[in-house]
Design a protein around this motif. Structure first.
Motif, PDB file in Angstrom:
ATOM      1  N   VAL A 106      30.392  45.627  48.921  1.00  0.00           N
ATOM      2  CA  VAL A 106      31.377  44.621  49.328  1.00  0.00           C
ATOM      3  C   VAL A 106      32.174  44.150  48.109  1.00  0.00           C
ATOM      4  O   VAL A 106      33.405  44.014  48.167  1.00  0.00           O
ATOM      5  CB  VAL A 106      30.686  43.428  50.023  1.00  0.00           C
ATOM      6  N   LEU A 107      31.479  43.917  46.998  1.00  0.00           N
ATOM      7  CA  LEU A 107      32.164  43.497  45.773  1.00  0.00           C
ATOM      8  C   LEU A 107      33.107  44.591  45.259  1.00  0.00           C
ATOM      9  O   LEU A 107      34.223  44.302  44.800  1.00  0.00           O
ATOM     10  CB  LEU A 107      31.131  43.137  44.696  1.00  0.00           C
ATOM     11  N   ILE A 108      32.658  45.843  45.329  1.00  0.00           N
ATOM     12  CA  ILE A 108      33.510  46.954  44.892  1.00  0.00           C
ATOM     13  C   ILE A 108      34.749  47.044  45.770  1.00  0.00           C
ATOM     14  O   ILE A 108      35.868  47.283  45.290  1.00  0.00           O
ATOM     15  CB  ILE A 108      32.725  48.285  44.918  1.00  0.00           C
ATOM     16  N   ALA A 109      34.566  46.858  47.081  1.00  0.00           N
ATOM     17  CA  ALA A 109      35.703  46.900  48.005  1.00  0.00           C
ATOM     18  C   ALA A 109      36.721  45.815  47.661  1.00  0.00           C
ATOM     19  O   ALA A 109      37.934  46.057  47.672  1.00  0.00           O
ATOM     20  CB  ALA A 109      35.223  46.726  49.449  1.00  0.00           C
ATOM     21  N   GLY A 110      36.225  44.614  47.324  1.00  0.00           N
ATOM     22  CA  GLY A 110      37.136  43.539  46.925  1.00  0.00           C
ATOM     23  C   GLY A 110      37.883  43.878  45.654  1.00  0.00           C
ATOM     24  O   GLY A 110      39.097  43.635  45.543  1.00  0.00           O
ATOM     25  N   THR A 111      37.193  44.489  44.701  1.00  0.00           N
ATOM     26  CA  THR A 111      37.830  44.883  43.442  1.00  0.00           C
ATOM     27  C   THR A 111      38.889  45.959  43.674  1.00  0.00           C
ATOM     28  O   THR A 111      39.969  45.926  43.077  1.00  0.00           O
ATOM     29  CB  THR A 111      36.770  45.413  42.458  1.00  0.00           C
ATOM     30  N   SER A 112      38.573  46.907  44.558  1.00  0.00           N
ATOM     31  CA  SER A 112      39.539  47.981  44.835  1.00  0.00           C
ATOM     32  C   SER A 112      40.809  47.415  45.470  1.00  0.00           C
ATOM     33  O   SER A 112      41.910  47.926  45.238  1.00  0.00           O
ATOM     34  CB  SER A 112      38.913  49.027  45.764  1.00  0.00           C
ATOM     35  N   THR A 113      40.672  46.345  46.264  1.00  0.00           N
ATOM     36  CA  THR A 113      41.847  45.699  46.853  1.00  0.00           C
ATOM     37  C   THR A 113      42.764  45.150  45.768  1.00  0.00           C
ATOM     38  O   THR A 113      43.985  45.308  45.815  1.00  0.00           O
ATOM     39  CB  THR A 113      41.418  44.563  47.792  1.00  0.00           C
ATOM     40  N   LEU A 114      42.165  44.517  44.768  1.00  0.00           N
ATOM     41  CA  LEU A 114      42.953  43.967  43.659  1.00  0.00           C
ATOM     42  C   LEU A 114      43.642  45.090  42.875  1.00  0.00           C
ATOM     43  O   LEU A 114      44.788  44.946  42.440  1.00  0.00           O
ATOM     44  CB  LEU A 114      42.058  43.148  42.731  1.00  0.00           C
ATOM     45  N   LEU A 115      42.944  46.212  42.724  1.00  0.00           N
ATOM     46  CA  LEU A 115      43.548  47.349  42.014  1.00  0.00           C
ATOM     47  C   LEU A 115      44.737  47.910  42.784  1.00  0.00           C
ATOM     48  O   LEU A 115      45.764  48.271  42.203  1.00  0.00           O
ATOM     49  CB  LEU A 115      42.493  48.442  41.798  1.00  0.00           C
ATOM     50  N   LEU A 116      44.607  47.982  44.126  1.00  0.00           N
ATOM     51  CA  LEU A 116      45.717  48.470  44.943  1.00  0.00           C
ATOM     52  C   LEU A 116      46.914  47.524  44.866  1.00  0.00           C
ATOM     53  O   LEU A 116      48.063  47.968  44.791  1.00  0.00           O
ATOM     54  CB  LEU A 116      45.261  48.612  46.397  1.00  0.00           C
ATOM     55  N   LEU A 117      46.631  46.226  44.867  1.00  0.00           N
ATOM     56  CA  LEU A 117      47.719  45.255  44.732  1.00  0.00           C
ATOM     57  C   LEU A 117      48.404  45.400  43.368  1.00  0.00           C
ATOM     58  O   LEU A 117      49.621  45.293  43.254  1.00  0.00           O
ATOM     59  CB  LEU A 117      47.180  43.833  44.903  1.00  0.00           C
ATOM     60  N   GLY A 118      47.599  45.646  42.325  1.00  0.00           N
ATOM     61  CA  GLY A 118      48.162  45.837  40.991  1.00  0.00           C
ATOM     62  C   GLY A 118      49.011  47.086  40.890  1.00  0.00           C
ATOM     63  O   GLY A 118      49.971  47.147  40.114  1.00  0.00           O
ATOM     64  N   LEU A 119      48.668  48.103  41.719  1.00  0.00           N
ATOM     65  CA  LEU A 119      49.416  49.358  41.694  1.00  0.00           C
ATOM     66  C   LEU A 119      50.866  49.161  42.134  1.00  0.00           C
ATOM     67  O   LEU A 119      51.753  49.930  41.734  1.00  0.00           O
ATOM     68  CB  LEU A 119      48.724  50.387  42.598  1.00  0.00           C
ATOM     69  N   GLN A 120      51.117  48.120  42.915  1.00  0.00           N
ATOM     70  CA  GLN A 120      52.482  47.846  43.375  1.00  0.00           C
ATOM     71  C   GLN A 120      53.441  47.568  42.211  1.00  0.00           C
ATOM     72  O   GLN A 120      54.649  47.745  42.340  1.00  0.00           O
ATOM     73  CB  GLN A 120      52.484  46.641  44.322  1.00  0.00           C
ATOM     74  N   ARG A 121      52.893  47.123  41.095  1.00  0.00           N
ATOM     75  CA  ARG A 121      53.737  46.835  39.923  1.00  0.00           C
ATOM     76  C   ARG A 121      54.448  48.087  39.433  1.00  0.00           C
ATOM     77  O   ARG A 121      55.490  48.006  38.780  1.00  0.00           O
ATOM     78  CB  ARG A 121      52.904  46.242  38.797  1.00  0.00           C
ATOM     79  N   TYR A 122      53.882  49.255  39.723  1.00  0.00           N
ATOM     80  CA  TYR A 122      54.459  50.508  39.242  1.00  0.00           C
ATOM     81  C   TYR A 122      55.339  51.174  40.305  1.00  0.00           C
ATOM     82  O   TYR A 122      55.724  52.332  40.162  1.00  0.00           O
ATOM     83  CB  TYR A 122      53.339  51.453  38.818  1.00  0.00           C
ATOM     84  N   GLY A 123      55.638  50.433  41.376  1.00  0.00           N
ATOM     85  CA  GLY A 123      56.531  50.955  42.409  1.00  0.00           C
ATOM     86  C   GLY A 123      55.796  51.279  43.695  1.00  0.00           C
ATOM     87  O   GLY A 123      54.640  51.717  43.676  1.00  0.00           O
TER      88      GLY A 123
END
Length: 284
Positions: A106-123
């Motif tokens: 569950v914690l990893i899933a939450g972290t992956s969500t933040l990483l996906l949101l951060g990916l938006q910075r690159y387009g």
């Protein structure tokens, strides 16, 4: 990205249970649901193209304050409710593939969500590529499973085009399938995604854009339809086979994301569970 809402672990679980309970008899619900989804999604895309604003911005501009607050609260509740199966499904996938405890998953899933949101910075294109890759992985896994269990094509087509509700739980399972397809937050997403494209500010340009977005949505939802058909067909074929053990028959009566890996375990052994786990991880 639009078809993701129709391929999440919530859809996966309802598809598996519908197939186990009614074989291919409820495939028509998926077909009708996705046809109506295409209509609504195209309206959402057209709104973004014509107004130059996404749905949330239009609601903010058009509605009184009390209604905007209600809509915001409803949207938050809808997103939370839709995210719960995703998080739990991802945690179950990590547990199945890597024996990671569910709470850590569950914690990893939450972290992956933040990483996906951060990916938006690159387009947004990079995010779209990643999402397309996940959809491809999930589709590949379930088409592999479908090719192994080999459901009869005639019965699958019959279930897809002949509506019927047979059995005591058929109505409830049909409602569950439709409920899993109703994704209000996807309308906000779609109306915003079209704004990332360059649309000519002319009547002809907008008409062309609306037509192209309709075609794009049609392809995305057709892929979602094929994957949902594969999931229901796999579950329906395995759970209604005549050689099921008593233990497996009991599991088919109450399928969960965690217990469904047995569907191919008897056919492929450990590798069957791995294929299911990879599909569940991509879905989550």
């Amino acid at each position: 990205m639009v078809c993701l809402a129709y391929l999440d672990p919530g859809n996966l679980e309802t598809d598996l249970q519908a197939g186990a309970n009614h074989k291919y008899g409820l495939l028509w619900v998926i077909l009708i649901g996705l046809v109506f989804a295409l209509i609504i999604q195209s309206l959402s895309a057209n709104l973004g193209v014509v107004t130059g604003r996404h749905l949330a911005e239009v609601c903010k501009a058009e509605y009184p304050a009390w209604l905007k607050i209600c809509l915001w609260l409803l949207a938050e509740v809808a997103v939370i409710a839709a995210d719960i199966p995703e998080v739990i499904g991802t945690a179950f996938a990590f547990n199945l593939l890597f024996s990671i405890p569910v709470w850590i998953g569950v914690l990893i899933a939450g972290t992956s969500t933040l990483l996906l949101l951060g990916l938006q910075r690159y387009g947004v294109r990079k995010l779209e590529f990643l999402v397309a890759l996940l959809v491809f992985v999930m589709a590949t896994c379930f088409f592999i499973e479908m090719s192994i269990v080999k459901p009869p094509a005639k019965e699958v087509l019959k279930g897809l085009f002949i509506p019927k509700l047979n059995g005591s739980s058929a109505t409830a399972d049909a409602i569950a399938l439709l409920g899993a397809l109703v994704m209000p937050h996807n309308l906000f997403l779609h109306s915003a995604l079209v704004l990332s494209r360059s649309t000519p500010a002319s009547v002809r340009g907008m008409n062309d854009a609306c037509r192209f977005f309709l075609s794009e949505s049609g392809v995305a939802l057709f892929v979602a339809l094929l994957v949902n058909i594969a999931i229901i067909s796999v579950s329906g074929t395995v759970c209604n086979a005549g050689n099921l053990s008593r233990e497996d028959a009991a599991k088919c009566g109450d399928l969960t994301l965690d217990s469904s890996s047995f569907l191919l375990k008897n056919v492929l052994g450990r590798s069957g569970a791995i294929v299911y786990g990879v599909a569940l991880l991509a879905s989550g």
